[in-house]
Scaffold this active site. Structure first.
Site, PDB file in Angstrom:
ATOM      1  N   HIS A 269       9.382 -74.550 -69.466  1.00 28.19           N
ATOM      2  CA  HIS A 269       8.145 -75.089 -70.012  1.00 28.19           C
ATOM      3  C   HIS A 269       7.096 -75.326 -68.928  1.00 28.19           C
ATOM      4  CE1 HIS A 269       8.977 -79.063 -68.337  1.00 28.19           C
ATOM      5  NE2 HIS A 269      10.234 -78.887 -68.719  1.00 28.19           N
TER       6      HIS A 269
ATOM      7  N   GLU B 296      28.544 -75.536 -69.266  1.00 27.49           N
ATOM      8  CA  GLU B 296      29.341 -74.786 -70.244  1.00 27.49           C
ATOM      9  C   GLU B 296      28.712 -74.834 -71.626  1.00 27.49           C
ATOM     10  OE1 GLU B 296      31.754 -72.814 -69.424  1.00 27.49           O
ATOM     11  OE2 GLU B 296      31.638 -73.469 -67.321  1.00 27.49           O
TER      12      GLU B 296
END
Length: 202
Positions: free
Chosen positions: A10, A126
């Site tokens: 962003h 993960e």
């Protein structure tokens, strides 16, 4: 089939204006400079056909995506694409020599780091990787853009590159930069094509 993934950080947020500030789950808008950065990056995507656009549910990612791709484009908001949650450290800023043990683990030992009241860095790596992998497996789109957040993008990139998590902060990821990956649908593996591309973005 090989698909293209454009992973975009962003634009500068209001908290990014503060050096070394933990800005994770805090939902802050992009700054005026962040709007300018997103408008500048839009030029890069004018000649690229993006079939689907995903963002986190945080407003800074949504605002950035709308400026880059246009207000009329549908955005698919996915909670798992969020930034890491820094818990009790949200909004705090540190000088590089600060002896705070959590901050020092952030700098040197992310493999052991769980932020009090927030995320474990190994688990965040993960979770984010699995979310992006599943998204790319399930989509029929050939060219996918995801507007997301620095720490999560760095963790993902470190895993793709096979880097130790302790080194993830060495991966450059500036505001409104692009990481491009190739995704092999058959193997489920990613390959990094380029990193931190931001030509024309100030």
């Amino acid at each position: 089939m090989v698909k293209n993934l454009y992973l975009i950080r962003h634009g500068q947020s209001m908290q990014n204006k503060v050096a070394n500030c933990f800005s994770g789950s805090t939902d802050v808008s992009i700054s005026e400079k962040g709007r300018q950065q997103a408008a500048e990056l839009a030029g890069f995507f004018r000649d690229i056909t993006i079939d689907e656009i995903y963002t986190s549910k945080l407003v800074r990612a949504i605002q950035t995506a709308k400026i880059i791709f246009g207000e009329e484009r549908p955005l698919i908001q996915v909670e798992a694409l969020r930034e890491a949650d820094f818990g009790e450290y949200e909004g705090r800023a540190f000088e590089k020599g600060d002896p705070d043990p959590v901050y020092q683990a952030w700098l040197h030992a992310a493999d052991t780091l769980t932020f009090p009241g927030g995320d474990n860095m190994c688990e965040r790596m993960e979770e984010y990787y699995e979310a992006v992998q599943n998204l790319m497996r399930e989509t029929k789109a050939e060219n996918v853009a995801i507007v997301s957040h620095r720490t999560s993008i760095r963790l993902f990139t470190a895993k793709v590159m096979g880097l130790p998590i302790q080194n993830f902060r060495n991966i450059p990821c500036d505001n409104c930069s692009v990481m491009k990956f190739r995704f092999d649908e058959e193997t489920g593996e990613f390959a990094l094509e380029y990193c931190n591309y931001r030509q024309g973005v100030r």
